[in-house]
Enzyme design. Structure first.
Site, mmCIF file in Angstrom:
data_model
loop_
_atom_site.group_PDB
_atom_site.id
_atom_site.type_symbol
_atom_site.label_atom_id
_atom_site.label_comp_id
_atom_site.label_asym_id
_atom_site.label_seq_id
_atom_site.Cartn_x
_atom_site.Cartn_y
_atom_site.Cartn_z
ATOM 1 N N HIS A 69 -49.189 -16.673 -131.811
ATOM 2 C CA HIS A 69 -49.118 -17.004 -133.241
ATOM 3 C C HIS A 69 -48.588 -18.423 -133.389
ATOM 4 O O HIS A 69 -48.028 -18.984 -132.441
ATOM 5 C CB HIS A 69 -48.167 -16.029 -133.967
ATOM 6 N N ASP B 87 -45.967 -20.605 -136.141
ATOM 7 C CA ASP B 87 -44.955 -20.311 -137.151
ATOM 8 C C ASP B 87 -45.364 -20.958 -138.471
ATOM 9 O O ASP B 87 -45.948 -22.040 -138.483
ATOM 10 C CB ASP B 87 -43.583 -20.847 -136.708
ATOM 11 N N HIS C 72 -47.864 -19.865 -129.670
ATOM 12 C CA HIS C 72 -46.945 -19.392 -128.635
ATOM 13 C C HIS C 72 -46.901 -17.871 -128.655
ATOM 14 O O HIS C 72 -47.357 -17.250 -129.614
ATOM 15 C CB HIS C 72 -45.562 -20.022 -128.814
ATOM 16 N N ARG D 163 -34.631 -8.602 -123.660
ATOM 17 C CA ARG D 163 -34.457 -10.036 -123.937
ATOM 18 C C ARG D 163 -34.130 -10.192 -125.420
ATOM 19 O O ARG D 163 -34.648 -9.438 -126.248
ATOM 20 C CB ARG D 163 -35.751 -10.781 -123.620
#
Ligand code: OGA
Ligand code: NI
Length: 333
Positions: free
Chosen positions: A208, A210, A264, A274
């Site tokens: 995607h 941002d 990304h 994580r």
């Protein structure tokens, strides 16, 4: 564990059918290590012009860079990570309660109820917060709110400084960001990526871009963030001292494609969880984004004028219809 969203149970059918018609990855096999440009922001005092040049060049060539000496103390980051861990380790049933932390509905998110492919299920959970919402948060039960407030105060000023630096070469008025991004119009997203038993079949977060002007990302030591550059996916090696900065769609539009909003994604680990925190620097809904055509670049505008509200509405509509955001190409002239 009762903290985990029921990924396996919910996506049983998709897991079972996972080889049937799953969409193909963009260049799935090519993943290389990359050293993102690393910029020492303390140089803004001693060697300001050189440092500004590095920032601008990284935003043009990579759309991504890392910064150290960014003004957010390791202590604030450590406490934020601890608080984030605590909140995500609450029982799943608690996290999906209507009044969880007294936040707006849909602040706590996980998976994707509309997914028809495993590739469209983000194997992650998130608290997606409008900054305006933070003051409503339940303070009595946790110190999460004060920790977030401490982080956001410094992240906001870092975001504004970087945006102002980047806008210099575009010939944008120096007060543009001050005027269009008042406190509380930005967003904060706390992400948790649980260990995923099928990391090659499901993403932690799908590819995607941002929707922000820019994003400040604090990631832990685990790694998993990848970015698409020149048709190849690159792994971003975690640097505990650094914050990752990436250009968002609004800056790409504002800069008339000088700065790049890069795709990304996050690949999960099979063994460890994580955590990351993303601060999305955004304007008020009424703010109009107009491609600049600076005196140095007499190129015609690439995008129509649009308000941030229109952009968000279009993204929402596309995500609902197709599961994917189309993004800036909707606003091409
Ligand atoms: C995001 C994002 C990356 C990460 O929240 O938009 O891209 O490493 N996060 O968690
Ligand atoms: Ni992102």
């Amino acid at each position: 564990m009762d903290q985990e969203p029921p990924f396996g149970e919910t996506y049983k059918t998709l897991l079972h059918n996972s080889s049937l018609g799953e969409p193909k990855d963009e260049n799935p096999l090519i993943v290389e290590e990359c050293d993102l440009p690393l910029i020492d922001l303390s140089q803004l005092n001693a060697e300001r012009d050189k440092c500004i040049k590095q920032i601008t060049q990284a935003a043009r060539e990579w759309g991504f860079f890392q910064v150290v000496n960014h003004g957010i103390s390791q202590k604030v980051l450590k406490i934020l990570k601890d608080e984030q861990t605590k909140v995500f380790h609450l029982p799943f049933q608690k996290k999906i309660e209507d009044n969880f932390l007294n936040l707006s509905a849909n602040s706590y998110r996980w998976g994707n109820s509309k997914a028809t492919f495993l590739r469209h299920v983000p194997w992650s959970e998130a608290l997606h917060l409008s900054l305006a919402d933070i003051s409503r948060m339940d303070e009595c039960k946790s110190t999460l709110r004060s920790t977030i407030e401490a982080f956001v105060a410094v992240a906001a000023s870092l975001a504004q400084s970087l945006a102002e630096i980047l806008s210099q070469i575009l010939g944008i008025k120096s007060t543009y960001f001050q005027e269009n991004c008042p406190p509380n119009t930005s967003y904060l997203r706390l992400n948790r990526y649980p260990p995923c038993p099928f990391p090659s079949k499901a993403f932690g977060l799908m590819p995607h871009t941002d929707s922000s002007f820019l994003t400040i990302l604090y990631q832990d030591h685990v790694g998993g963030l990848q970015l698409l550059k020149d048709g190849k996916w690159f792994r971003v090696k975690p640097n505990p001292q650094a914050l990752v900065i990436n250009i968002g769609d609004l800056f790409q539009a504002l800069s008339n494609d000088v700065f790049k909003s890069i795709k990304h994604r996050v690949v999960s680990s099979e063994e460890v969880e994580r955590f990351s925190v993303a601060y999305f620097y955004c304007p008020s809904s009424d703010a109009v984004i107009q491609s600049c055509c600076s005196t140095k670049r007499l190129l015609p505008a690439v995008y129509k004028h649009f308000s941030f509200r229109e952009y968000q509405q279009q993204v929402r509509k596309d995500v609902e219809a197709t599961g994917d955001k189309v993004g800036l190409s909707r606003f091409l002239l």
